[in-house]
Design a protein around this motif. Structure first.
Motif, mmCIF file in Angstrom:
data_model
loop_
_atom_site.group_PDB
_atom_site.id
_atom_site.type_symbol
_atom_site.label_atom_id
_atom_site.label_comp_id
_atom_site.label_asym_id
_atom_site.label_seq_id
_atom_site.Cartn_x
_atom_site.Cartn_y
_atom_site.Cartn_z
ATOM 1 N N SER A 34 0.855 -1.188 0.000
ATOM 2 C CA SER A 34 0.000 0.000 0.000
ATOM 3 C C SER A 34 0.889 1.235 0.000
ATOM 4 N N MET A 35 0.306 2.384 -0.308
ATOM 5 C CA MET A 35 1.080 3.626 -0.334
ATOM 6 C C MET A 35 1.703 3.906 1.036
ATOM 7 N N ILE A 36 0.955 3.692 2.120
ATOM 8 C CA ILE A 36 1.461 4.009 3.449
ATOM 9 C C ILE A 36 2.584 3.053 3.846
ATOM 10 N N ASP A 37 2.479 1.764 3.467
ATOM 11 C CA ASP A 37 3.555 0.819 3.776
ATOM 12 C C ASP A 37 4.814 1.150 2.972
ATOM 13 N N ARG A 38 4.625 1.541 1.707
ATOM 14 C CA ARG A 38 5.780 1.913 0.885
ATOM 15 C C ARG A 38 6.482 3.122 1.495
ATOM 16 N N GLU A 39 5.696 4.079 1.958
ATOM 17 C CA GLU A 39 6.254 5.271 2.575
ATOM 18 C C GLU A 39 7.029 4.913 3.850
ATOM 19 N N ARG A 40 6.461 3.986 4.654
ATOM 20 C CA ARG A 40 7.151 3.559 5.881
ATOM 21 C C ARG A 40 8.498 2.915 5.547
ATOM 22 N N LEU A 41 8.506 2.089 4.507
ATOM 23 C CA LEU A 41 9.735 1.381 4.170
ATOM 24 C C LEU A 41 10.791 2.320 3.602
ATOM 25 N N PHE A 42 10.369 3.355 2.906
ATOM 26 C CA PHE A 42 11.337 4.366 2.463
ATOM 27 C C PHE A 42 11.971 5.029 3.686
ATOM 28 N N GLY A 43 11.144 5.383 4.668
ATOM 29 C CA GLY A 43 11.669 5.999 5.873
ATOM 30 C C GLY A 43 12.552 5.048 6.663
ATOM 31 N N TYR A 44 12.168 3.788 6.726
ATOM 32 C CA TYR A 44 12.908 2.779 7.491
ATOM 33 C C TYR A 44 14.283 2.521 6.875
ATOM 34 N N LEU A 45 14.381 2.673 5.553
ATOM 35 C CA LEU A 45 15.670 2.520 4.870
ATOM 36 C C LEU A 45 16.711 3.477 5.440
ATOM 37 N N GLU A 46 16.286 4.716 5.683
ATOM 38 C CA GLU A 46 17.232 5.770 6.046
ATOM 39 C C GLU A 46 17.330 5.971 7.548
ATOM 40 N N GLY A 47 16.547 5.262 8.307
ATOM 41 C CA GLY A 47 16.596 5.406 9.751
ATOM 42 C C GLY A 47 15.358 4.777 10.356
ATOM 43 N N SER A 48 14.717 5.518 11.198
ATOM 44 C CA SER A 48 13.489 4.999 11.814
ATOM 45 C C SER A 48 12.427 6.090 11.817
ATOM 46 N N ARG A 49 12.385 6.844 10.715
ATOM 47 C CA ARG A 49 11.447 7.957 10.607
ATOM 48 C C ARG A 49 10.480 7.724 9.453
ATOM 49 N N LYS A 50 9.347 8.329 9.572
ATOM 50 C CA LYS A 50 8.388 8.352 8.471
ATOM 51 C C LYS A 50 8.687 9.603 7.646
ATOM 52 N N LEU A 51 8.788 9.455 6.331
ATOM 53 C CA LEU A 51 9.066 10.597 5.469
ATOM 54 C C LEU A 51 7.765 11.354 5.213
#
Length: 400
Positions: A226-243
């Motif tokens: 989903s869009m929200i899960d994809r967004e979480r995983l982008f943030g998780y890549l770079e740290g532990s933040r939601k973009l």
């Protein structure tokens, strides 16, 4: 990840001239055919320098919109809107101001230049100091991927990136974020989940930018998210933040510098401009009376094209054969200055002819422009409201 999107705006300072067309509008027209674009009239920005006489802003706004349409901005391809009709710009500006260090604002080169050379205006206002932050809000609220700018505006885009980065660092904390991100990883499937974990480790431990790019590309292709899960995983890549806010990239425009009638940069303040939709008789008269090489006092005196403002227009408007004819004729006194100017006149009028044709329906019926802008305002506002919902929630302001 959010879709690619281009955002750009202009302050309404009156009717536009051909320098605007060659410097910015031609680039807009190219971009609108390549990706989603939002082009806005920055009427709030006009107040940073014209706060003492706002009466000119409304007319200048509608004149400029007609000029955009005349130049070839296509409302079926790009969203055209007015900044002040999307009040979320102001709200994001206010919220960003709460966490933006003051030093970030007064170090902007264009701010320092303007304060040192105020041109008779009182610029010691909060609005003028804060205009780069409002600029940032204008772009960040649409999660733009690209901002087309000239070289002098690159520091502004870099500051937008810093502001987005700081905002995400301070406020991109979702309750249970790490567990939600780990749950989202499982949705990738075992093979992709292992690859994601490996690439995330490579990036976070070794700073491997290629691993980051590879992971992002994989997420883009993962249709199961989903869009929200994809967004979480982008943030998780770079740290532990939601973009929440996207860091835009500056796209340097290959802007042609169009000289004015006196050889300096074309500008209304220099009184050397040719209007985008200026009357053909006026254009002809302006070019015919342009100054030329001062060494050509008489028709029989040879001249030097590099000393002549008309030659600078030949470099923009004439083909190779015409330029060669002008150079030879000038240096040998084989042609007079009026003869030399005629191909430039013809080329400028030919460039303007379709602009006059495109503008005429909107001049005949101004409600057409207002309808285009009303639709654009609505489209832009929906996008802005989506961002503001996330911003308010992140800042603890989503009170129901």
């Amino acid at each position: 990840m959010y879709p690619d999107r281009v955002v750009s705006g202009m302050r309404p300072t009156g009717s536009m001239h051909l320098g605007h067309y060659h410097g910015a509008l031609k680039n807009w027209i190219r971009l609108q055919a390549e990706q989603p674009c939002l082009f806005f009239v920055a009427d709030w920005h006009a107040l940073t320098t014209h706060y003492d006489d706002p009466s000119v802003i409304e007319k200048a706004t509608w004149d400029m919109l007609v000029d955009w349409l005349a130049a070839g901005v296509d409302p079926t391809q790009a969203t055209m809107f007015i900044q002040s009709r999307v009040p979320e710009h102001a709200e994001l500006h206010l919220l960003l101001s709460m966490a933006t260090p003051l030093g970030w604002l007064d170090r902007v080169p264009t701010y320092k230049d303007a304060i040192e050379n105020p041109a008779g205006r009182d610029l010691s206002t909060y609005g003028f100091l804060g205009y780069p932050l409002l600029q940032a809000a204008d772009v960040l609220i649409y999660r733009a991927s690209t901002v087309p700018v000239g070289e002098d505006q690159v520091p502004h885009v870099e500051m937008m990136r810093e502001i987005a980065r700081r905002f995400n660092h301070l406020y991109g904390k979702e309750p249970g974020f790490e567990q939600k991100a780990q749950d989202a990883v499982k949705k990738l499937g075992s093979k992709r989940a292992r690859l994601y974990a490996e690439l995330r480790t490579l990036y976070q431990q070794d700073g491997d930018d290629d691993a980051l790019a590879q992971a992002k590309a994989m997420l883009d292709e993962a249709g199961s998210l989903s869009m929200i899960d994809r967004e979480r995983l982008f943030g998780y890549l770079e740290g532990s933040r939601k973009l929440i806010l996207v860091e835009p990239q500056a796209q340097l425009t290959a802007a042609a510098r169009l000289p004015g009638l006196d050889g300096r940069k074309m500008s209304k303040s220099h009184a050397n401009a040719i209007g985008l939709r200026e009357d053909s008789k006026s254009v002809t008269q302006k070019i015919r009376t342009m100054p030329t090489d001062p060494a050509r006092v008489r028709r029989t005196d040879p001249g030097e094209p590099t000393r002549c403002p008309v030659w600078q227009l030949h470099e923009v408007y004439s083909d190779a054969d015409t330029r060669e004819w002008a150079q030879k004729g000038c240096r040998s006194a084989g042609i007079g200055c009026l003869e030399c100017k005629q191909p430039v006149i013809d080329a400028v009028l030919a460039e303007q002819e379709p602009m006059h044709e495109r503008a005429q329906p909107y001049l005949d019926d101004p409600s057409l422009v207002r309808a285009i802008v009303a639709d654009g305002n609505e489209t832009a506002r929906k996008l802005a409201q989506e961002t503001m919902r996330d911003v308010r929630e992140a800042m603890g302001l989503a009170h129901a």
